[in-house]
Design an enzyme around this catalytic site. Structure first.
Site, PDB file in Angstrom:
ATOM      1  CG  HIS A   1      -2.020  -0.855   1.233  1.00 11.39           C
ATOM      2  ND1 HIS A   1      -2.323  -1.739   2.215  1.00 11.39           N
ATOM      3  CD2 HIS A   1      -3.050  -1.094   0.422  1.00 11.39           C
ATOM      4  CE1 HIS A   1      -3.376  -2.523   1.982  1.00 11.39           C
ATOM      5  NE2 HIS A   1      -3.732  -2.062   0.874  1.00 11.39           N
TER       6      HIS A   1
ATOM      7  CB  CYS B   1      -3.168  -2.054   8.525  1.00 11.52           C
ATOM      8  SG  CYS B   1      -1.598  -1.951   8.082  1.00 11.52           S
TER       9      CYS B   1
HETATM   10  C1  CIR Z   1      -3.540  -7.796   3.280  1.00  9.58           C
HETATM   11  O1  CIR Z   1      -2.773  -8.066   2.433  1.00  9.58           O
HETATM   12  O2  CIR Z   1      -4.450  -7.073   2.739  1.00  9.58           O
HETATM   13  C2  CIR Z   1      -3.413  -7.805   4.573  1.00  9.58           C
HETATM   14  N1  CIR Z   1      -2.680  -9.071   4.944  1.00  9.58           N
HETATM   15  C3  CIR Z   1      -2.686  -6.776   5.254  1.00  9.58           C
HETATM   16  C4  CIR Z   1      -3.124  -5.325   5.086  1.00  9.58           C
HETATM   17  C5  CIR Z   1      -2.454  -4.160   5.586  1.00  9.58           C
HETATM   18  N2  CIR Z   1      -3.119  -2.961   5.392  1.00  9.58           N
HETATM   19  C6  CIR Z   1      -2.750  -1.587   5.563  1.00  9.58           C
HETATM   20  O3  CIR Z   1      -1.472  -1.527   5.184  1.00  9.58           O
HETATM   21  N3  CIR Z   1      -3.599  -0.581   5.265  1.00  9.58           N
END
Ligand code: CIR
Length: 260
Positions: free
Chosen positions: A168, A255
């Site tokens: 991201h 996140c």
């Molecule tokens: C994913 O791959 O979607 C999750 N394992 C991690 C999401 C992390 N989110 C973020 O950086 N906003």
């Protein structure tokens, strides 16, 4: 008056589920451990609460192993909230699980209806603008749909690009104050932060770039001493949180909450 991009009265978090071993990851470096993840989660929530904010702690969702990464499901702005449309198919259903909570908090809740995709992790709200990084999860149509809503609410939205191989946009950057961004060198090299004061995370500590400024605190991952020292010298009050298990699922400080 509160600065809407880093001074908050509320946050939403979700407890990690026992299904976390099925969470998405770009590179498999082993499964996260639920118990240590829960401990780190508690420390994270306690840090948010210590600033005086109210934290809405949602229950875990067994059907959604990435459900604790609530940031990706919505964008919270002073005018209202926007429900996202994740680019990861296994995460689409997390949005519906967040909707009711946001409708309790906001009068105006909009929705990205598609066909594009966009995840909250690709959105950095700085106060003067909304930066949205295209990535494997966020496409041009998703950005365009959000831009229409942002425009209606009087925000300027600028499309930028997340570096190749980075999950991201905010994996590599965070807002520290009204004009200061913490960023990796590789992201800043794209020129996307022109006009801001940029603090570079030292080489080898790229994973420390995903931090959050939350009221008087900066929450950052433990184990990045040079970044911690730099932020301390810059006058920020840091709290280090164990991110070992979240990192196995490509997750970090931003996140784990929605902040508003
Ligand atoms: C994913 O791959 O979607 C999750 N394992 C991690 C999401 C992390 N989110 C973020 O950086 N906003």
């Amino acid at each position: 008056m509160k600065h809407p991009s880093y001074e908050f009265s509320r946050a939403i978090t979700r407890r990690p589920a026992s299904s976390i071993a099925a969470g998405l990851r770009a590179v498999d470096s082993g499964n996260p451990d639920l118990d240590t993840m829960l401990k780190a989660h508690e420390a994270y929530v306690a840090a948010l609460k210590s600033t005086g904010a109210k934290v809405i702690e949602l229950d875990s969702l067994e059907a959604f192993p990435d459900g604790q990464f609530v940031e990706d499901t919505a964008l919270c702005l002073p005018q209202g909230a926007v429900l996202m449309r994740p680019g990861a198919p296994s995460r689409l259903g997390e949005v519906g699980e967040m909707a009711a909570t946001l409708r309790d908090c906001y009068e105006d809740v909009r929705e990205i209806t598609g066909p594009g995709h966009i995840e909250g992790g690709d959105i950095l709200v700085t106060g003067k603008e909304i930066l949205v990084g295209r990535s494997d999860r966020t496409d041009a149509e998703g950005v365009a749909e959000l831009a229409r809503i942002a425009d209606e609410w009087g925000h300027r939205l600028r499309e930028v690009f997340t570096p190749e191989g980075v999950l991201h946009f905010k994996t590599d950057c965070s807002l520290m104050d009204a004009e200061t961004i913490l960023s990796t060198k590789r992201l800043d090299a794209s020129g996307c932060f022109e006009g801001y004061r940029v603090l570079h995370v030292p080489d080898g500590e790229e994973a420390a770039a995903n931090a959050i400024r939350f009221n008087d605190l900066v929450l950052m991952a433990e184990g990045y001493p040079r970044t911690a020292e730099m932020l301390d010298l810059q006058g920020f009050q840091i709290v280090e949180i164990d991110n070992t298990d979240c990192a196995k699922l490509d997750g970090g400080m931003s996140c784990l909450s929605l902040r508003f």
